[in-house]
Design a protein around this motif. Structure first.
Motif, PDB file in Angstrom:
ATOM      1  N   CYS B  57      12.858  38.783  73.386  1.00 17.77           N
ATOM      2  CA  CYS B  57      12.389  38.381  74.705  1.00 17.77           C
ATOM      3  C   CYS B  57      12.516  39.563  75.670  1.00 17.77           C
ATOM      4  CB  CYS B  57      13.209  37.198  75.201  1.00 17.77           C
ATOM      5  SG  CYS B  57      12.897  36.794  76.930  1.00 17.77           S
ATOM      6  N   GLU B  58      11.463  39.837  76.433  1.00 15.79           N
ATOM      7  CA  GLU B  58      11.476  41.007  77.317  1.00 15.79           C
ATOM      8  C   GLU B  58      12.453  40.847  78.479  1.00 15.79           C
ATOM      9  OE1 GLU B  58       7.289  40.808  78.155  1.00 15.79           O
ATOM     10  OE2 GLU B  58       7.656  39.943  80.130  1.00 15.79           O
ATOM     11  N   ALA B  72      11.369  30.739  75.589  1.00 18.41           N
ATOM     12  CA  ALA B  72      11.334  29.385  76.148  1.00 18.41           C
ATOM     13  C   ALA B  72      12.434  29.165  77.187  1.00 18.41           C
ATOM     14  CB  ALA B  72      11.453  28.361  75.017  1.00 18.41           C
ATOM     15  N   ILE B  73      13.635  29.701  76.926  1.00 17.94           N
ATOM     16  CA  ILE B  73      14.745  29.478  77.858  1.00 17.94           C
ATOM     17  C   ILE B  73      14.498  30.215  79.171  1.00 17.94           C
ATOM     18  CG2 ILE B  73      17.217  29.894  78.254  1.00 17.94           C
ATOM     19  CD1 ILE B  73      17.713  29.339  75.320  1.00 17.94           C
ATOM     20  N   CYS B  74      14.043  31.466  79.088  1.00 18.95           N
ATOM     21  CA  CYS B  74      13.774  32.236  80.313  1.00 18.95           C
ATOM     22  C   CYS B  74      12.668  31.590  81.148  1.00 18.95           C
ATOM     23  CB  CYS B  74      13.391  33.675  79.965  1.00 18.95           C
ATOM     24  SG  CYS B  74      14.802  34.676  79.436  1.00 18.95           S
ATOM     25  N   MET B  75      11.720  30.913  80.505  1.00 12.28           N
ATOM     26  CA  MET B  75      10.591  30.314  81.199  1.00 12.28           C
ATOM     27  C   MET B  75      10.870  28.888  81.655  1.00 12.28           C
ATOM     28  SD  MET B  75       8.497  32.705  81.341  1.00 12.28           S
ATOM     29  CE  MET B  75       6.918  32.015  81.832  1.00 12.28           C
ATOM     30  N   ASP B  76      12.033  28.347  81.262  1.00 14.25           N
ATOM     31  CA  ASP B  76      12.333  26.947  81.562  1.00 14.25           C
ATOM     32  C   ASP B  76      12.810  26.817  83.015  1.00 14.25           C
ATOM     33  OD1 ASP B  76      13.273  24.388  81.762  1.00 14.25           O
ATOM     34  OD2 ASP B  76      14.431  24.432  79.907  1.00 14.25           O
ATOM     35  N   SER B  77      11.959  26.256  83.877  1.00 13.94           N
ATOM     36  CA  SER B  77      12.277  26.221  85.314  1.00 13.94           C
ATOM     37  C   SER B  77      13.375  25.210  85.634  1.00 13.94           C
ATOM     38  CB  SER B  77      11.017  25.896  86.116  1.00 13.94           C
ATOM     39  OG  SER B  77      10.503  24.655  85.676  1.00 13.94           O
ATOM     40  N   SER B  78      13.712  24.340  84.659  1.00 11.38           N
ATOM     41  CA  SER B  78      14.748  23.341  84.925  1.00 11.38           C
ATOM     42  C   SER B  78      16.150  23.918  84.771  1.00 11.38           C
ATOM     43  CB  SER B  78      14.572  22.148  83.989  1.00 11.38           C
ATOM     44  OG  SER B  78      14.984  22.497  82.687  1.00 11.38           O
ATOM     45  N   ARG B  81      19.202  29.093  87.432  1.00 12.87           N
ATOM     46  CA  ARG B  81      18.859  30.513  87.389  1.00 12.87           C
ATOM     47  C   ARG B  81      19.916  31.384  88.078  1.00 12.87           C
ATOM     48  NH1 ARG B  81      14.328  32.161  85.616  1.00 12.87           N
ATOM     49  NH2 ARG B  81      13.568  30.512  84.306  1.00 12.87           N
ATOM     50  N   SER B  82      21.036  30.783  88.490  1.00 12.29           N
ATOM     51  CA  SER B  82      22.042  31.572  89.198  1.00 12.29           C
ATOM     52  C   SER B  82      23.114  32.105  88.239  1.00 12.29           C
ATOM     53  CB  SER B  82      22.697  30.726  90.291  1.00 12.29           C
ATOM     54  OG  SER B  82      23.472  29.709  89.697  1.00 12.29           O
ATOM     55  N   THR B  83      23.093  31.643  86.986  1.00 13.89           N
ATOM     56  CA  THR B  83      24.144  32.022  86.035  1.00 13.89           C
ATOM     57  C   THR B  83      23.526  32.645  84.783  1.00 13.89           C
ATOM     58  OG1 THR B  83      25.205  29.982  86.751  1.00 13.89           O
ATOM     59  CG2 THR B  83      26.243  31.172  84.937  1.00 13.89           C
ATOM     60  N   VAL B  84      24.110  33.768  84.358  1.00 19.84           N
ATOM     61  CA  VAL B  84      23.660  34.416  83.125  1.00 19.84           C
ATOM     62  C   VAL B  84      24.858  34.536  82.183  1.00 19.84           C
ATOM     63  CG1 VAL B  84      22.818  36.547  82.093  1.00 19.84           C
ATOM     64  CG2 VAL B  84      21.774  35.687  84.185  1.00 19.84           C
ATOM     65  N   LEU B  85      24.727  33.972  80.990  1.00 15.41           N
ATOM     66  CA  LEU B  85      25.786  34.072  79.982  1.00 15.41           C
ATOM     67  C   LEU B  85      25.411  35.201  79.026  1.00 15.41           C
ATOM     68  CD1 LEU B  85      28.260  33.155  78.421  1.00 15.41           C
ATOM     69  CD2 LEU B  85      26.970  31.210  77.549  1.00 15.41           C
ATOM     70  N   LEU B 105      21.051  30.643  82.262  1.00 10.97           N
ATOM     71  CA  LEU B 105      20.253  31.565  81.457  1.00 10.97           C
ATOM     72  C   LEU B 105      21.165  32.379  80.533  1.00 10.97           C
ATOM     73  CD1 LEU B 105      17.880  32.836  84.294  1.00 10.97           C
ATOM     74  CD2 LEU B 105      17.449  31.017  82.625  1.00 10.97           C
ATOM     75  N   TYR B 106      20.538  33.160  79.661  1.00 13.49           N
ATOM     76  CA  TYR B 106      21.299  33.984  78.718  1.00 13.49           C
ATOM     77  C   TYR B 106      20.895  35.441  78.843  1.00 13.49           C
ATOM     78  CZ  TYR B 106      22.587  29.684  76.309  1.00 13.49           C
ATOM     79  OH  TYR B 106      23.084  28.460  76.003  1.00 13.49           O
ATOM     80  N   HIS B 107      21.762  36.302  78.337  1.00 14.61           N
ATOM     81  CA  HIS B 107      21.361  37.675  78.065  1.00 14.61           C
ATOM     82  C   HIS B 107      21.989  38.071  76.733  1.00 14.61           C
ATOM     83  CE1 HIS B 107      19.527  41.437  79.431  1.00 14.61           C
ATOM     84  NE2 HIS B 107      20.462  41.997  78.652  1.00 14.61           N
ATOM     85  N   VAL B 108      21.161  38.471  75.785  1.00 14.08           N
ATOM     86  CA  VAL B 108      21.660  38.761  74.436  1.00 14.08           C
ATOM     87  C   VAL B 108      21.750  40.269  74.242  1.00 14.08           C
ATOM     88  CG1 VAL B 108      21.269  38.435  71.971  1.00 14.08           C
ATOM     89  CG2 VAL B 108      20.632  36.630  73.581  1.00 14.08           C
ATOM     90  N   LEU B 109      22.949  40.751  73.924  1.00 14.64           N
ATOM     91  CA  LEU B 109      23.169  42.190  73.779  1.00 14.64           C
ATOM     92  C   LEU B 109      22.664  42.723  72.440  1.00 14.64           C
ATOM     93  CD1 LEU B 109      26.812  42.460  75.204  1.00 14.64           C
ATOM     94  CD2 LEU B 109      24.659  42.993  76.381  1.00 14.64           C
TER      95      LEU B 109
END
Lengths: 201, 201
Positions: B57-58, B72-78, B81-85, B105-109
Protein backbone atom coordinates in the motif's frame (compact mmCIF):
# COMPACT_ATOMS: atom_id res chain seq x y z
CA UNK A 1 -10.08 -8.07 7.51
CA UNK A 2 -8.87 -10.74 5.15
CA UNK A 3 -5.51 -11.08 3.43
CA UNK A 4 -5.62 -9.90 -0.20
CA UNK A 5 -7.08 -12.70 -2.30
CA UNK A 6 -3.88 -13.85 -4.09
CA UNK A 7 -2.08 -14.39 -0.81
CA UNK A 8 -5.12 -15.91 0.90
CA UNK A 9 -5.33 -18.47 -1.91
CA UNK A 10 -1.64 -19.29 -1.60
CA UNK A 11 -1.97 -19.72 2.17
CA UNK A 12 -4.88 -22.06 1.52
CA UNK A 13 -2.79 -24.12 -0.91
CA UNK A 14 0.17 -24.37 1.45
CA UNK A 15 -2.11 -25.45 4.29
CA UNK A 16 -3.22 -28.48 2.23
CA UNK A 17 0.30 -29.93 2.56
CA UNK A 18 0.82 -32.52 5.30
CA UNK A 19 2.15 -31.09 8.55
CA UNK A 20 1.51 -27.50 7.49
CA UNK A 21 -0.96 -25.64 9.71
CA UNK A 22 -2.45 -22.18 9.32
CA UNK A 23 0.51 -20.38 10.92
CA UNK A 24 3.15 -22.19 8.87
CA UNK A 25 1.11 -21.76 5.69
CA UNK A 26 0.99 -17.98 6.09
CA UNK A 27 4.70 -17.91 6.98
CA UNK A 28 5.47 -19.85 3.77
CA UNK A 29 3.18 -17.61 1.70
CA UNK A 30 4.89 -14.45 2.94
CA UNK A 31 8.27 -16.06 2.38
CA UNK A 32 7.18 -16.79 -1.20
CA UNK A 33 6.70 -13.05 -1.74
CA UNK A 34 10.36 -12.51 -0.88
CA UNK A 35 11.69 -15.38 -3.00
CA UNK A 36 13.62 -15.03 -6.23
CA UNK A 37 10.95 -14.75 -9.01
CA UNK A 38 12.77 -17.40 -11.06
CA UNK A 39 12.56 -19.89 -8.15
CA UNK A 40 8.85 -19.22 -7.71
CA UNK A 41 8.28 -19.71 -11.43
CA UNK A 42 10.18 -23.02 -11.39
CA UNK A 43 8.18 -24.11 -8.36
CA UNK A 44 4.88 -23.35 -10.13
CA UNK A 45 6.07 -25.10 -13.31
CA UNK A 46 7.14 -28.21 -11.40
CA UNK A 47 3.77 -28.40 -9.70
CA UNK A 48 1.92 -27.98 -12.99
CA UNK A 49 3.85 -30.70 -14.77
CA UNK A 50 4.70 -33.26 -12.12
CA UNK A 51 1.40 -35.12 -12.11
CA UNK A 52 1.30 -35.39 -15.89
CA UNK A 53 4.92 -36.38 -16.40
CA UNK A 54 5.29 -39.02 -13.69
CA UNK A 55 3.88 -42.50 -13.98
CA UNK A 56 4.51 -45.91 -12.45
CA UNK A 57 6.84 -48.37 -14.19
CA UNK A 58 4.72 -51.06 -15.84
CA UNK A 59 7.12 -53.74 -14.58
CA UNK A 60 8.25 -52.79 -11.08
CA UNK A 61 5.78 -50.10 -10.00
CA UNK A 62 8.47 -47.55 -9.18
CA UNK A 63 7.89 -43.95 -10.27
CA UNK A 64 9.36 -43.03 -13.64
CA UNK A 65 9.02 -40.35 -16.31
CA UNK A 66 6.19 -40.96 -18.77
CA UNK A 67 8.73 -41.11 -21.62
CA UNK A 68 10.78 -43.83 -19.86
CA UNK A 69 8.51 -46.78 -19.18
CA UNK A 70 9.68 -49.44 -18.20
CA UNK A 71 11.96 -47.51 -15.85
CA UNK A 72 15.73 -47.13 -16.12
CA UNK A 73 16.45 -49.85 -13.54
CA UNK A 74 14.16 -52.43 -15.18
CA UNK A 75 15.80 -51.70 -18.56
CA UNK A 76 19.37 -51.79 -17.22
CA UNK A 77 20.86 -55.01 -18.65
CA UNK A 78 23.89 -54.80 -16.34
CA UNK A 79 21.78 -55.51 -13.26
CA UNK A 80 21.33 -58.93 -11.67
CA UNK A 81 17.98 -60.14 -13.03
CA UNK A 82 17.74 -63.11 -10.66
CA UNK A 83 16.91 -61.05 -7.56
CA UNK A 84 13.92 -58.82 -6.85
CA UNK A 85 13.86 -56.59 -3.77
CA UNK A 86 10.29 -55.78 -2.74
CA UNK A 87 9.97 -52.33 -1.15
CA UNK A 88 7.08 -50.25 0.13
CA UNK A 89 7.66 -47.06 -1.82
CA UNK A 90 9.91 -45.21 -4.29
CA UNK A 91 11.81 -43.43 -1.52
CA UNK A 92 12.98 -46.84 -0.26
CA UNK A 93 14.39 -47.58 -3.72
CA UNK A 94 16.33 -44.33 -3.54
CA UNK A 95 17.70 -45.24 -0.10
CA UNK A 96 18.81 -48.68 -1.33
CA UNK A 97 20.39 -47.29 -4.49
CA UNK A 98 22.41 -44.82 -2.46
CA UNK A 99 24.18 -47.70 -0.70
CA UNK A 100 25.49 -48.83 -4.12
CA UNK A 101 25.56 -52.37 -2.72
CA UNK A 102 22.42 -53.85 -4.26
CA UNK A 103 22.52 -54.59 -7.96
CA UNK A 104 19.34 -56.61 -8.51
CA UNK A 105 15.88 -55.47 -9.57
CA UNK A 106 13.09 -53.92 -7.51
CA UNK A 107 9.39 -54.25 -7.04
CA UNK A 108 7.62 -51.30 -5.42
CA UNK A 109 4.36 -52.04 -3.61
CA UNK A 110 3.39 -48.37 -3.22
CA UNK A 111 1.85 -49.29 0.10
CA UNK A 112 1.63 -52.09 2.62
CA UNK A 113 -1.07 -54.55 3.69
CA UNK A 114 -2.72 -52.95 6.70
CA UNK A 115 -5.98 -54.39 8.02
CA UNK A 116 -6.28 -51.47 10.45
CA UNK A 117 -6.18 -48.98 7.56
CA UNK A 118 -8.35 -51.20 5.39
CA UNK A 119 -5.58 -51.83 2.85
CA UNK A 120 -5.69 -55.34 1.43
CA UNK A 121 -3.35 -57.20 -0.95
CA UNK A 122 -5.35 -56.02 -3.98
CA UNK A 123 -4.98 -52.35 -2.99
CA UNK A 124 -1.20 -52.34 -3.39
CA UNK A 125 1.05 -53.36 -6.28
CA UNK A 126 1.15 -57.01 -5.14
CA UNK A 127 -0.91 -58.80 -7.84
CA UNK A 128 1.58 -57.39 -10.38
CA UNK A 129 4.45 -59.01 -8.44
CA UNK A 130 2.75 -62.42 -8.60
CA UNK A 131 2.13 -62.05 -12.36
CA UNK A 132 5.72 -60.89 -12.83
CA UNK A 133 7.12 -63.91 -10.96
CA UNK A 134 4.96 -66.35 -12.90
CA UNK A 135 6.09 -64.90 -16.24
CA UNK A 136 9.78 -64.26 -15.52
CA UNK A 137 11.80 -67.49 -15.10
CA UNK A 138 15.02 -65.63 -14.40
CA UNK A 139 13.94 -64.55 -10.92
CA UNK A 140 15.41 -66.91 -8.30
CA UNK A 141 15.08 -64.87 -5.12
CA UNK A 142 12.61 -62.37 -3.71
CA UNK A 143 13.97 -60.22 -0.87
CA UNK A 144 11.18 -58.65 1.15
CA UNK A 145 12.21 -55.16 2.31
CA UNK A 146 8.97 -53.89 3.82
CA UNK A 147 9.38 -51.76 6.96
CA UNK A 148 10.24 -53.52 10.22
CA UNK A 149 6.89 -52.82 11.88
CA UNK A 150 3.64 -54.77 12.28
CA UNK A 151 2.19 -54.00 8.85
CA UNK A 152 5.54 -54.54 7.16
CA UNK A 153 6.04 -57.91 8.87
CA UNK A 154 2.50 -59.04 8.03
CA UNK A 155 3.01 -58.07 4.39
CA UNK A 156 6.31 -59.97 4.36
CA UNK A 157 4.63 -63.12 5.70
CA UNK A 158 1.84 -62.77 3.14
CA UNK A 159 4.30 -62.45 0.27
CA UNK A 160 6.32 -65.42 1.54
CA UNK A 161 3.20 -67.62 1.61
CA UNK A 162 2.31 -66.63 -1.95
CA UNK A 163 5.76 -66.91 -3.49
CA UNK A 164 7.30 -69.99 -1.83
CA UNK A 165 5.06 -72.55 -3.63
CA UNK A 166 6.53 -71.29 -6.94
CA UNK A 167 9.93 -72.57 -5.79
CA UNK A 168 11.38 -69.10 -5.50
CA UNK A 169 13.59 -68.34 -2.51
CA UNK A 170 12.05 -65.69 -0.23
CA UNK A 171 14.26 -63.76 2.19
CA UNK A 172 13.74 -60.83 4.51
CA UNK A 173 16.12 -57.92 5.25
CA UNK A 174 17.89 -58.48 8.58
CA UNK A 175 16.55 -56.81 11.72
CA UNK A 176 18.93 -55.83 14.50
CA UNK A 177 20.94 -53.01 15.99
CA UNK A 178 21.39 -49.95 13.80
CA UNK A 179 25.07 -49.40 13.05
CA UNK A 180 26.47 -46.82 15.46
CA UNK A 181 23.67 -47.27 17.99
CA UNK A 182 24.08 -47.96 21.71
CA UNK A 183 22.69 -51.21 23.11
CA UNK A 184 21.22 -49.49 26.16
CA UNK A 185 19.16 -47.21 23.89
CA UNK A 186 17.84 -50.00 21.67
CA UNK A 187 14.25 -51.11 22.27
CA UNK A 188 13.53 -54.63 23.50
CA UNK A 189 12.14 -55.99 20.24
CA UNK A 190 15.22 -54.84 18.34
CA UNK A 191 17.45 -56.50 20.95
CA UNK A 192 15.49 -59.75 20.66
CA UNK A 193 15.86 -59.61 16.85
CA UNK A 194 19.57 -58.95 17.19
CA UNK A 195 19.99 -62.06 19.38
CA UNK A 196 17.85 -64.24 17.11
CA UNK A 197 19.78 -63.15 14.04
CA UNK A 198 23.28 -63.29 15.60
CA UNK A 199 26.17 -64.16 13.27
CA UNK A 200 29.29 -66.21 13.91
CA UNK A 201 32.53 -64.22 13.96
CA UNK B 1 20.06 -43.45 -9.36
CA UNK B 2 18.26 -40.16 -9.36
CA UNK B 3 14.56 -39.49 -9.00
CA UNK B 4 12.87 -38.87 -12.36
CA UNK B 5 13.52 -35.26 -13.37
CA UNK B 6 10.03 -33.81 -12.78
CA UNK B 7 9.98 -35.05 -9.20
CA UNK B 8 13.62 -34.13 -8.56
CA UNK B 9 12.83 -30.57 -9.64
CA UNK B 10 9.79 -30.41 -7.38
CA UNK B 11 11.85 -31.70 -4.43
CA UNK B 12 14.40 -29.00 -5.19
CA UNK B 13 11.69 -26.33 -5.18
CA UNK B 14 10.16 -27.51 -1.92
CA UNK B 15 13.59 -27.58 -0.27
CA UNK B 16 14.00 -23.85 -0.98
CA UNK B 17 11.19 -23.11 1.51
CA UNK B 18 12.27 -22.13 5.04
CA UNK B 19 12.40 -25.03 7.49
CA UNK B 20 12.07 -27.64 4.76
CA UNK B 21 15.04 -30.02 4.51
CA UNK B 22 15.79 -32.73 1.97
CA UNK B 23 13.68 -35.40 3.71
CA UNK B 24 10.64 -33.16 4.15
CA UNK B 25 10.95 -31.87 0.59
CA UNK B 26 10.80 -35.36 -0.87
CA UNK B 27 7.91 -36.26 1.44
CA UNK B 28 6.01 -33.19 0.21
CA UNK B 29 6.82 -33.96 -3.42
CA UNK B 30 5.50 -37.51 -3.13
CA UNK B 31 2.45 -36.22 -1.32
CA UNK B 32 1.88 -33.82 -4.21
CA UNK B 33 1.62 -36.83 -6.54
CA UNK B 34 -1.29 -38.12 -4.48
CA UNK B 35 -3.10 -34.77 -4.20
CA UNK B 36 -6.29 -33.83 -5.96
CA UNK B 37 -5.23 -32.50 -9.42
CA UNK B 38 -7.45 -29.45 -8.97
CA UNK B 39 -5.67 -28.55 -5.72
CA UNK B 40 -2.26 -28.90 -7.35
CA UNK B 41 -3.38 -26.71 -10.24
CA UNK B 42 -4.66 -24.02 -7.85
CA UNK B 43 -1.40 -24.21 -5.93
CA UNK B 44 0.64 -23.69 -9.12
CA UNK B 45 -1.63 -20.85 -10.25
CA UNK B 46 -1.37 -19.09 -6.88
CA UNK B 47 2.40 -19.31 -7.01
CA UNK B 48 2.51 -17.96 -10.56
CA UNK B 49 0.30 -14.98 -9.83
CA UNK B 50 1.06 -14.02 -6.24
CA UNK B 51 4.18 -11.99 -6.89
CA UNK B 52 2.60 -10.03 -9.73
CA UNK B 53 -0.71 -9.35 -8.03
CA UNK B 54 0.49 -8.29 -4.58
CA UNK B 55 2.01 -4.92 -3.85
CA UNK B 56 2.56 -2.68 -0.84
CA UNK B 57 0.00 0.00 0.00
CA UNK B 58 1.44 3.39 -0.99
CA UNK B 59 0.22 4.91 2.27
CA UNK B 60 0.70 2.34 5.04
CA UNK B 61 3.04 -0.25 3.49
CA UNK B 62 0.73 -3.19 4.21
CA UNK B 63 0.32 -5.79 1.47
CA UNK B 64 -2.61 -5.25 -0.87
CA UNK B 65 -3.83 -6.35 -4.28
CA UNK B 66 -2.37 -4.36 -7.18
CA UNK B 67 -5.88 -3.23 -8.12
CA UNK B 68 -6.59 -1.86 -4.62
CA UNK B 69 -3.93 0.71 -3.78
CA UNK B 70 -4.20 2.46 -1.27
CA UNK B 71 -5.37 -0.58 0.68
CA UNK B 72 -8.86 -1.22 2.02
CA UNK B 73 -7.99 -0.08 5.56
CA UNK B 74 -6.42 3.21 4.43
CA UNK B 75 -9.48 3.93 2.27
CA UNK B 76 -12.01 2.99 4.96
CA UNK B 77 -13.58 6.31 6.01
CA UNK B 78 -15.23 4.71 9.06
CA UNK B 79 -11.87 4.18 10.79
CA UNK B 80 -10.37 6.52 13.36
CA UNK B 81 -7.88 8.60 11.34
CA UNK B 82 -6.24 10.16 14.40
CA UNK B 83 -4.34 7.01 15.46
CA UNK B 84 -1.65 5.07 13.61
CA UNK B 85 -0.47 1.69 14.93
CA UNK B 86 3.05 0.91 13.71
CA UNK B 87 3.63 -2.81 13.20
CA UNK B 88 6.52 -4.90 11.92
CA UNK B 89 4.74 -6.89 9.24
CA UNK B 90 1.40 -7.64 7.54
CA UNK B 91 0.77 -10.71 9.71
CA UNK B 92 0.73 -8.42 12.75
CA UNK B 93 -2.01 -6.33 11.10
CA UNK B 94 -4.03 -9.50 10.63
CA UNK B 95 -3.56 -10.44 14.30
CA UNK B 96 -4.68 -6.97 15.43
CA UNK B 97 -7.69 -6.93 13.10
CA UNK B 98 -8.83 -10.26 14.45
CA UNK B 99 -9.23 -8.74 17.91
CA UNK B 100 -11.82 -6.32 16.41
CA UNK B 101 -10.80 -3.85 19.14
CA UNK B 102 -8.55 -1.49 17.20
CA UNK B 103 -10.26 0.87 14.75
CA UNK B 104 -7.46 3.25 13.80
CA UNK B 105 -5.03 3.13 10.90
CA UNK B 106 -1.82 1.14 10.50
CA UNK B 107 1.70 1.63 9.31
CA UNK B 108 3.65 -1.50 8.40
CA UNK B 109 7.44 -1.29 8.63
CA UNK B 110 8.03 -4.59 6.82
CA UNK B 111 11.01 -5.14 9.08
CA UNK B 112 12.68 -3.79 12.18
CA UNK B 113 15.83 -1.81 12.88
CA UNK B 114 18.45 -4.42 13.71
CA UNK B 115 22.11 -3.39 13.88
CA UNK B 116 23.13 -7.03 14.27
CA UNK B 117 21.43 -7.94 10.97
CA UNK B 118 22.65 -4.71 9.32
CA UNK B 119 19.11 -3.33 8.93
CA UNK B 120 18.99 0.44 9.41
CA UNK B 121 16.07 2.91 9.52
CA UNK B 122 16.34 3.48 5.75
CA UNK B 123 16.00 -0.25 4.99
CA UNK B 124 12.47 -0.49 6.42
CA UNK B 125 9.30 1.45 5.70
CA UNK B 126 10.18 4.14 8.26
CA UNK B 127 10.98 7.19 6.09
CA UNK B 128 7.45 6.83 4.65
CA UNK B 129 6.01 7.03 8.17
CA UNK B 130 7.83 10.30 8.82
CA UNK B 131 6.62 11.77 5.51
CA UNK B 132 3.11 10.56 6.27
CA UNK B 133 3.09 12.21 9.71
CA UNK B 134 4.41 15.51 8.35
CA UNK B 135 1.73 15.63 5.66
CA UNK B 136 -1.28 14.32 7.58
CA UNK B 137 -2.47 16.74 10.30
CA UNK B 138 -5.24 14.39 11.44
CA UNK B 139 -2.82 11.99 13.14
CA UNK B 140 -2.64 12.71 16.88
CA UNK B 141 -1.15 9.48 18.23
CA UNK B 142 1.37 6.91 17.04
CA UNK B 143 1.18 3.56 18.86
CA UNK B 144 4.38 1.56 18.40
CA UNK B 145 3.58 -2.16 18.17
CA UNK B 146 6.96 -3.61 17.27
CA UNK B 147 7.76 -6.96 18.87
CA UNK B 148 8.69 -7.02 22.57
CA UNK B 149 12.32 -8.00 21.99
CA UNK B 150 15.63 -6.10 21.70
CA UNK B 151 15.24 -5.04 18.07
CA UNK B 152 11.58 -4.18 18.56
CA UNK B 153 12.33 -2.04 21.63
CA UNK B 154 15.21 -0.26 19.89
CA UNK B 155 12.98 0.49 16.89
CA UNK B 156 10.28 1.81 19.23
CA UNK B 157 12.76 4.16 20.95
CA UNK B 158 14.03 5.35 17.56
CA UNK B 159 10.50 6.10 16.33
CA UNK B 160 9.65 7.90 19.59
CA UNK B 161 12.71 10.15 19.23
CA UNK B 162 11.76 11.01 15.63
CA UNK B 163 8.05 11.59 16.17
CA UNK B 164 7.83 13.35 19.53
CA UNK B 165 9.29 16.70 18.31
CA UNK B 166 6.34 16.93 15.89
CA UNK B 167 4.01 17.13 18.90
CA UNK B 168 2.43 13.79 18.19
CA UNK B 169 1.75 11.50 21.13
CA UNK B 170 3.83 8.30 20.96
CA UNK B 171 2.74 5.23 22.94
CA UNK B 172 3.90 1.64 23.14
CA UNK B 173 1.79 -1.54 23.45
CA UNK B 174 1.81 -2.77 27.06
CA UNK B 175 4.22 -5.51 28.10
CA UNK B 176 3.28 -7.92 30.84
CA UNK B 177 1.84 -11.32 31.63
CA UNK B 178 0.07 -13.06 28.77
CA UNK B 179 -3.60 -13.60 29.60
CA UNK B 180 -4.07 -17.13 30.93
CA UNK B 181 -0.39 -17.59 31.80
CA UNK B 182 0.98 -18.73 35.15
CA UNK B 183 3.24 -16.36 37.06
CA UNK B 184 5.72 -19.11 37.94
CA UNK B 185 6.22 -19.87 34.24
CA UNK B 186 6.75 -16.24 33.20
CA UNK B 187 10.34 -15.13 32.53
CA UNK B 188 11.98 -12.52 34.77
CA UNK B 189 11.91 -9.66 32.25
CA UNK B 190 8.20 -10.16 31.67
CA UNK B 191 7.59 -10.13 35.45
CA UNK B 192 9.61 -6.92 35.80
CA UNK B 193 7.53 -5.34 33.00
CA UNK B 194 4.33 -6.49 34.66
CA UNK B 195 5.35 -4.79 37.93
CA UNK B 196 6.48 -1.59 36.21
CA UNK B 197 3.24 -1.36 34.25
CA UNK B 198 0.89 -2.32 37.10
CA UNK B 199 -2.60 -0.79 37.03
CA UNK B 200 -4.82 0.40 39.86
CA UNK B 201 -7.91 -1.72 40.47
Amino acid sequence: MQYPEPIAKLIDSYSKLPGVGAKTASRLAFYTLTMDPEDVKNFADSLSTVKDSITFCEICGNITSKDENPCAICMDSSRDRSTVLVLQNPKDVMAMEQTQEYHGLYHVLNGVISPSAGTGPEDINLPALIRRLSKDDEIKEVIVGTNANTDGEATAMYIARLVKPANIKVTRLASGLAVGSDIDYADQLTLIKSIEGRNEL
